[in-house]
Design an enzyme around this catalytic site. Structure first.
Site, PDB file in Angstrom:
ATOM      1  N   SER A 176       0.858  -1.191   0.000  1.00 21.98           N
ATOM      2  CA  SER A 176       0.000   0.000   0.000  1.00 21.98           C
ATOM      3  C   SER A 176       0.889   1.234   0.000  1.00 21.98           C
ATOM      4  O   SER A 176       1.977   1.222   0.611  1.00 21.98           O
ATOM      5  CB  SER A 176      -0.885   0.032   1.246  1.00 21.98           C
ATOM      6  OG  SER A 176      -1.562   1.280   1.330  1.00 21.98           O
ATOM      7  N   TYR A 234      -1.528  -0.293  10.349  1.00 21.12           N
ATOM      8  CA  TYR A 234      -1.728  -0.829   8.992  1.00 21.12           C
ATOM      9  C   TYR A 234      -0.581  -0.383   8.084  1.00 21.12           C
ATOM     10  O   TYR A 234       0.003  -1.191   7.355  1.00 21.12           O
ATOM     11  CB  TYR A 234      -3.065  -0.336   8.445  1.00 21.12           C
ATOM     12  CG  TYR A 234      -3.288  -0.620   6.973  1.00 21.12           C
ATOM     13  CD1 TYR A 234      -3.683  -1.887   6.537  1.00 21.12           C
ATOM     14  CD2 TYR A 234      -3.127   0.382   6.006  1.00 21.12           C
ATOM     15  CE1 TYR A 234      -3.885  -2.145   5.187  1.00 21.12           C
ATOM     16  CE2 TYR A 234      -3.325   0.131   4.661  1.00 21.12           C
ATOM     17  CZ  TYR A 234      -3.711  -1.136   4.257  1.00 21.12           C
ATOM     18  OH  TYR A 234      -3.912  -1.378   2.913  1.00 21.12           O
TER      19      TYR A 234
HETATM   20  P1  NAP Z   1     -11.653  -5.763   0.714  1.00 19.95           P
HETATM   21  O1  NAP Z   1     -12.566  -5.195  -0.324  1.00 19.95           O
HETATM   22  O2  NAP Z   1     -11.905  -5.476   2.148  1.00 19.95           O
HETATM   23  O3  NAP Z   1     -11.611  -7.363   0.501  1.00 19.95           O
HETATM   24  C1  NAP Z   1     -10.843  -8.111   1.383  1.00 19.95           C
HETATM   25  C2  NAP Z   1     -10.822  -9.559   0.943  1.00 19.95           C
HETATM   26  O4  NAP Z   1      -9.947 -10.265   1.821  1.00 19.95           O
HETATM   27  C3  NAP Z   1     -12.158 -10.248   1.013  1.00 19.95           C
HETATM   28  O5  NAP Z   1     -12.239 -11.189  -0.039  1.00 19.95           O
HETATM   29  C4  NAP Z   1     -12.112 -10.950   2.374  1.00 19.95           C
HETATM   30  O6  NAP Z   1     -12.896 -12.132   2.393  1.00 19.95           O
HETATM   31  C5  NAP Z   1     -10.656 -11.323   2.440  1.00 19.95           C
HETATM   32  N1  NAP Z   1     -10.129 -11.499   3.776  1.00 19.95           N
HETATM   33  C6  NAP Z   1     -10.167 -10.634   4.839  1.00 19.95           C
HETATM   34  N2  NAP Z   1      -9.546 -11.164   5.895  1.00 19.95           N
HETATM   35  C7  NAP Z   1      -9.095 -12.384   5.493  1.00 19.95           C
HETATM   36  C8  NAP Z   1      -8.388 -13.416   6.138  1.00 19.95           C
HETATM   37  N3  NAP Z   1      -8.001 -13.326   7.422  1.00 19.95           N
HETATM   38  N4  NAP Z   1      -8.118 -14.551   5.440  1.00 19.95           N
HETATM   39  C9  NAP Z   1      -8.510 -14.683   4.149  1.00 19.95           C
HETATM   40  N5  NAP Z   1      -9.171 -13.729   3.483  1.00 19.95           N
HETATM   41  C10 NAP Z   1      -9.467 -12.597   4.156  1.00 19.95           C
HETATM   42  O7  NAP Z   1     -10.132  -5.339   0.425  1.00 19.95           O
HETATM   43  P2  NAP Z   1      -9.453  -4.631  -0.862  1.00 19.95           P
HETATM   44  O8  NAP Z   1      -9.694  -3.186  -0.772  1.00 19.95           O
HETATM   45  O9  NAP Z   1      -9.810  -5.381  -2.084  1.00 19.95           O
HETATM   46  O10 NAP Z   1      -7.903  -4.836  -0.490  1.00 19.95           O
HETATM   47  C11 NAP Z   1      -7.159  -5.948  -0.973  1.00 19.95           C
HETATM   48  C12 NAP Z   1      -5.700  -5.718  -0.602  1.00 19.95           C
HETATM   49  O11 NAP Z   1      -5.244  -4.489  -1.159  1.00 19.95           O
HETATM   50  C13 NAP Z   1      -5.429  -5.638   0.892  1.00 19.95           C
HETATM   51  O12 NAP Z   1      -4.201  -6.262   1.194  1.00 19.95           O
HETATM   52  C14 NAP Z   1      -5.343  -4.137   1.153  1.00 19.95           C
HETATM   53  O13 NAP Z   1      -4.574  -3.838   2.289  1.00 19.95           O
HETATM   54  C15 NAP Z   1      -4.682  -3.677  -0.135  1.00 19.95           C
HETATM   55  N6  NAP Z   1      -4.924  -2.246  -0.403  1.00 19.95           N
HETATM   56  C16 NAP Z   1      -6.185  -1.774  -0.603  1.00 19.95           C
HETATM   57  C17 NAP Z   1      -6.377  -0.406  -0.831  1.00 19.95           C
HETATM   58  C18 NAP Z   1      -7.738   0.202  -1.056  1.00 19.95           C
HETATM   59  O14 NAP Z   1      -7.841   1.454  -1.050  1.00 19.95           O
HETATM   60  N7  NAP Z   1      -8.792  -0.579  -1.250  1.00 19.95           N
HETATM   61  C19 NAP Z   1      -5.268   0.449  -0.836  1.00 19.95           C
HETATM   62  C20 NAP Z   1      -3.994  -0.063  -0.620  1.00 19.95           C
HETATM   63  C21 NAP Z   1      -3.842  -1.424  -0.406  1.00 19.95           C
HETATM   64  P3  NAP Z   1     -14.397 -12.175   3.053  1.00 19.95           P
HETATM   65  O15 NAP Z   1     -15.159 -11.021   2.449  1.00 19.95           O
HETATM   66  O16 NAP Z   1     -14.950 -13.488   2.640  1.00 19.95           O
HETATM   67  O17 NAP Z   1     -14.196 -12.041   4.519  1.00 19.95           O
END
Ligand code: NAP
Length: 251
Positions: A146, A160
């Protein structure tokens, strides 16, 4: 009939960036293992899209922080899809917006467990299968970092941000460790992307509200992150390892 294809495991692929990556991976010819934590129906919907693209898909429930669950997940991928060729360490969590002096140890332990131990555990199991040192055929790992790692996320979630800083360091070190064993390791660092994750920090509308501080003037989409991940997994990135790719609209 679906012919065999390289096998990709994506953690946290039931929604957001992971789901977009699964759909694009299928379009690029990967068979996909879709890991999730809680939402089986959402994971099944992503699997249906992968199959509609002509590729094989399985859904696997596993908390990436739980070693026994991760071992069982990799065994299912071996048995049901075949030899692994790629891993996307995408599962990650934030927590409620807070200052450091408001945080407790339980919060940090869960943050490190999912964002770090989860990535380490899944990478370890992938290396045991893909490394030429272990008789494997090589492969690629992409970690989701991130831009929080270089911004620090003050008064929001410094824990985080620090966990994602560690993901960067892990990527650099593991890439060097595995460079002569057929495995490339890279990271994508998203900026503010329009997914559900922001609701978990108490600010569901953060992507839209933050547009003013993003030089490009808008949040990114999950598809824009997936495109970078798929490039890093592809043969076009054959000499790219240890790279950290910001996909953040110049933030
Ligand atoms: P999200 O929409 O919250 O989706 C999270 C996903 O991870 C869901 O499929 C969830 O499954 C799964 N998950 C959560 N805890 C878990 C665990 N303990 N074991 C296995 N699966 C788990 O997240 P996102 O925004 O797509 O983010 C994905 C990645 O990108 C993350 O690493 C995040 O830190 C990074 N990121 C995101 C952003 C942003 O702005 N969105 C920015 C920088 C980095 P369930 O729904 O089934 O629980």
């Amino acid at each position: 009939m679906t012919t065999s294809a390289p096998v990709l495991l994506i953690t946290g692929a039931s929604r957001g960036i992971g789901a977009a990556t699964a759909r694009l991976a299928a379009a690029r010819g990967w068979d996909v293992a879709i890991n999730y934590a809680r939402d089986a129906a959402a994971a099944e919907a992503v699997a249906a899209d992968v199959r509609a693209a002509g590729r094989r898909a399985i859904t696997v429930a596993a908390d990436v922080a739980d070693e026994a669950a991760v071992l069982a997940m990799f065994n299912r991928v071996d048995a049901e899809l075949g030899p692994l060729a790629g891993l996307v360490n995408n599962a990650g969590i934030v927590a409620m917006k807070a200052r450091l002096d408001e945080m407790d140890v339980a919060r940090w332990q869960r943050m490190w467990a999912v964002n770090l131990t989860g990535s380490f555990l899944c990478a370890r199991e992938a290396v045991r299968r893909m490394s030429t040192r272990h008789g494997g055929s090589g492969g690629a790992i992409v970690n989701l970092g991130s831009v929080a790692a270089r911004i620090g996320s003050p008064a929001m979630y410094v824990d985080y941000a620090a966990s994602k800083g560690a993901v960067d360091t892990f990527t650099i070190g593991l890439a060097q460790e595995l460079a002569a064993e057929g495995i490339r390791v890279n990271a994508v660092r998203p900026g503010i992307i329009d997914t559900d994750i922001h609701a978990d920090s108490g600010d569901r509308h953060r992507p839209q509200a933050a547009a003013a501080v993003i030089p490009m003037g808008r949040p990114g989409t999950a598809d824009e992150i997936a495109a970078a991940v798929l490039w890093l997994l592809s043969a076009e990135a054959s000499y790219t390892t240890g790279a950290i790719v910001d996909v953040a609209g110049a933030r």
